[in-house]
Motif scaffolding. Structure first.
Motif, short mmCIF file in Angstrom:
data_model
loop_
_atom_site.label_atom_id
_atom_site.label_comp_id
_atom_site.label_asym_id
_atom_site.label_seq_id
_atom_site.Cartn_x
_atom_site.Cartn_y
_atom_site.Cartn_z
N LYS A 131 0.82 -1.21 0.00
CA LYS A 131 0.00 0.00 0.00
C LYS A 131 0.86 1.27 0.00
CE LYS A 131 -3.85 -2.34 0.41
NZ LYS A 131 -4.81 -2.43 -0.72
N PHE A 132 2.14 1.10 0.40
CA PHE A 132 3.04 2.25 0.49
C PHE A 132 4.39 1.89 -0.12
CE2 PHE A 132 -0.04 3.14 3.72
CZ PHE A 132 -0.16 4.51 3.72
N LEU A 133 5.01 2.90 -0.73
CA LEU A 133 6.37 2.79 -1.24
C LEU A 133 7.30 3.48 -0.26
CD1 LEU A 133 8.40 2.22 -3.63
CD2 LEU A 133 7.87 4.55 -4.40
N ARG A 134 8.33 2.76 0.19
CA ARG A 134 9.36 3.38 1.00
C ARG A 134 10.56 3.68 0.11
NH1 ARG A 134 13.23 1.32 4.80
NH2 ARG A 134 14.45 2.74 3.52
N GLY A 135 11.28 4.74 0.44
CA GLY A 135 12.46 5.10 -0.34
C GLY A 135 13.09 6.34 0.25
N GLY A 136 14.40 6.31 0.43
CA GLY A 136 15.09 7.41 1.06
C GLY A 136 15.56 8.47 0.09
N ALA A 137 15.14 9.71 0.32
CA ALA A 137 15.70 10.84 -0.42
C ALA A 137 16.93 11.37 0.32
CB ALA A 137 14.65 11.94 -0.56
N TYR A 138 16.81 11.39 1.65
CA TYR A 138 17.92 11.79 2.52
C TYR A 138 18.32 10.54 3.32
CZ TYR A 138 15.97 16.42 1.56
OH TYR A 138 15.50 17.55 0.95
N LYS A 139 19.60 10.19 3.30
CA LYS A 139 20.04 8.95 3.94
C LYS A 139 21.11 9.21 5.00
CE LYS A 139 18.95 5.58 3.46
NZ LYS A 139 17.81 4.91 4.18
N PRO A 140 20.83 8.84 6.24
CA PRO A 140 21.87 8.93 7.27
C PRO A 140 22.81 7.74 7.13
CG PRO A 140 19.85 8.04 8.21
CD PRO A 140 19.55 8.36 6.78
N GLY A 151 18.72 13.74 -2.03
CA GLY A 151 18.12 14.91 -1.41
C GLY A 151 16.80 15.31 -2.05
N GLU A 152 16.58 16.61 -2.13
CA GLU A 152 15.27 17.12 -2.56
C GLU A 152 14.88 16.66 -3.95
OE1 GLU A 152 12.73 21.32 -2.50
OE2 GLU A 152 14.80 21.25 -1.76
N SER A 153 15.86 16.47 -4.85
CA SER A 153 15.52 16.01 -6.20
C SER A 153 14.89 14.62 -6.16
CB SER A 153 16.76 16.00 -7.09
OG SER A 153 17.73 15.06 -6.62
N ALA A 154 15.27 13.79 -5.19
CA ALA A 154 14.70 12.46 -5.06
C ALA A 154 13.25 12.50 -4.62
CB ALA A 154 15.52 11.62 -4.09
N LEU A 155 12.86 13.56 -3.92
CA LEU A 155 11.45 13.71 -3.53
C LEU A 155 10.56 13.82 -4.77
CD1 LEU A 155 11.82 16.23 -0.55
CD2 LEU A 155 11.39 13.77 -0.42
N GLY A 156 11.07 14.49 -5.79
CA GLY A 156 10.33 14.58 -7.04
C GLY A 156 10.17 13.22 -7.71
N VAL A 173 12.79 12.10 7.12
CA VAL A 173 13.30 13.46 7.28
C VAL A 173 14.43 13.41 8.29
CG1 VAL A 173 11.62 14.08 9.10
CG2 VAL A 173 12.70 15.87 7.73
N MET A 174 15.53 14.08 7.99
CA MET A 174 16.70 14.06 8.87
C MET A 174 16.93 15.39 9.57
SD MET A 174 19.44 11.94 6.58
CE MET A 174 20.77 12.55 7.60
N ASP A 175 16.38 16.45 9.00
CA ASP A 175 16.70 17.79 9.50
C ASP A 175 15.42 18.63 9.48
OD1 ASP A 175 17.65 20.59 9.56
OD2 ASP A 175 19.64 19.72 9.32
N THR A 176 15.25 19.46 10.48
CA THR A 176 14.07 20.33 10.51
C THR A 176 14.02 21.24 9.28
OG1 THR A 176 15.31 21.94 11.85
CG2 THR A 176 13.96 20.35 13.03
N ALA A 177 15.18 21.57 8.72
CA ALA A 177 15.21 22.45 7.55
C ALA A 177 14.57 21.79 6.33
CB ALA A 177 16.65 22.85 7.22
N ASP A 178 14.53 20.45 6.30
CA ASP A 178 13.99 19.73 5.15
C ASP A 178 12.53 19.30 5.36
OD1 ASP A 178 16.52 19.78 3.85
OD2 ASP A 178 17.16 18.09 5.09
N LEU A 179 11.97 19.57 6.52
CA LEU A 179 10.65 19.03 6.86
C LEU A 179 9.57 19.50 5.89
CD1 LEU A 179 8.78 17.42 8.66
CD2 LEU A 179 8.68 19.39 10.22
N ALA A 180 9.56 20.76 5.55
CA ALA A 180 8.51 21.28 4.67
C ALA A 180 8.55 20.60 3.31
CB ALA A 180 8.64 22.79 4.52
#
Length: 354
Positions: A131-140, A151-156, A173-180
């Motif tokens: 029902k859901f796709l998992r995938g990391g845009a930001y990876k620790p 990063g953000e390009s992977a969100l697209g 999400v790894m950082d509050t700056a990326d939350l939005a």
């Protein structure tokens, strides 16, 4: 402290009691409507409040109880023993996470690598029942030289996969700056194991309204994990899913982590929140994922998160624990057998379609 109201309490009386308690005792009152009870949770300094005074506040009050756990909102007591559910509206349907609902399957690669790969994987896991796709845009990553995600390009690219398949998206999400940016794409926002006690991040994800998947820290106790969930809920977001992904113990020779399946019955007694198991990170080896997924279903998990990649040998991250398309499809069939036995496997339900 919780106040249990009698069955049939009128809506206007619920409002009057809530406002009255808040005004008289200078506390915050949160309303929770269960299947059989309406419960008012009192948040604040309740140590000096006399429960008999509250009992006498209205004839519609059935019982007043103190919540003994340090995690108040997360506690099962806070809902008078009832389980909660997290509802997520994906493009195709409304999905329910909770112990009284079918098991939710979440699958996909560790990292988003390119559009062709993520769309192809999304189509595969959807066909198998995810029902859901998992995938990391930001990876620790432990090493600063390892692949950190696009990063953000992977969100697209995740948005493109959702457009192509209708699957919901879960990403970290790894950082509050990326939350939005993450919240614009994700249907469920993941807080990873390494950020479980990043309290500034927990407060921020708690202040927004997307559901949150909270992974257990690598060395976190159950109390620490539940208190991290309390941070999110105390900030205003009641939609939290707990994800066990393995803990670090003294033996890492044969498995990446120790997958703690005992948390399922333990959490059932402590919290009302839905439970997810991640056997991929929990074992670190693809050959161990199927038996641990089956064991999680038998133990009563509400959801499973499984890593899938079109070519695990060439994956940019976590290839050894990723299943091929063919193996994941076979695993979905194997899980369905156990899931049906325990009465938790999803059936086609037109009523859930939005």
């Amino acid at each position: 402290m919780i106040v249990i109201l009698k069955n049939g309490t009128p809506a206007e009386e619920i409002t009057r009691i809530s406002e009255g308690l808040s005004e008289v005792w200078e506390v915050k009152v949160e309303k929770s409507i269960g299947k059989h009870k309406v419960i008012l949770g009192i948040i604040g300094d309740t140590a000096t409040i006399d429960t008999l005074q509250i009992q006498e506040f209205s004839p519609w009050i059935q019982q007043v109880m103190r919540v003994q756990k340090p995690f108040k909102r997360v506690s099962r007591e806070f809902r008078y023993g009832e389980a909660s559910e997290v509802i997520v509206n994906t493009p195709n349907e409304r999905v329910y996470f909770g112990e009284h609902h079918p098991i939710v399957l979440v699958a996909g690669p560790c990292s988003v690598e390119n559009e062709e790969m993520i769309v192809e994987t999304a189509k595969c896991v959807k066909a198998a029942g995810a029902k859901f796709l998992r995938g990391g845009a930001y990876k620790p990553r432990t090493s600063p030289y390892a692949f950190q995600g696009h990063g953000e390009s992977a969100l697209g690219l995740l948005a493109a996969a959702r457009e192509a398949t209708g699957l919901g998206i879960i990403t970290e999400v790894m950082d509050t700056a990326d939350l939005a940016a993450v919240a614009r794409v994700a249907d469920v926002i993941q807080v990873g194991a390494r950020n479980m006690q990043n309290f500034a991040l927990l407060k921020k994800v708690g202040a927004q309204d997307k559901p949150v998947l909270l992974k257990r820290g690598m060395a976190a106790t159950i109390d620490e994990w539940l208190m991290a969930a309390e941070y999110i809920m105390a900030s205003g977001n009641p939609n939290v899913i707990l994800c066990e992904r393995g803990i670090r113990t003294f033996d890492s020779k044969y498995a990446r982590n120790t997958l703690d399946l005992s948390v399922i019955p333990v959490l059932r007694s402590l919290t009302h929140l839905p439970i997810m198991i991640d056997p991929s990170h929990g074992t670190g080896k693809s050959e161990y994922v199927p038996p641990m997924a089956a064991a999680a279903i038998a133990a009563g998990t509400d959801a499973l998160m499984i890593e899938v990649h079109p070519n695990p040998a060439r994956a940019l991250s976590d290839g050894p624990q990723s299943l091929t398309f063919e193996r994941f499809d076979r695993l979905a069939h194997e899980m369905s057998i156990i899931g049906k036995v325990v009465g938790r496997w999803p059936q086609p339900a037109l009523a859930n379609v939005i």
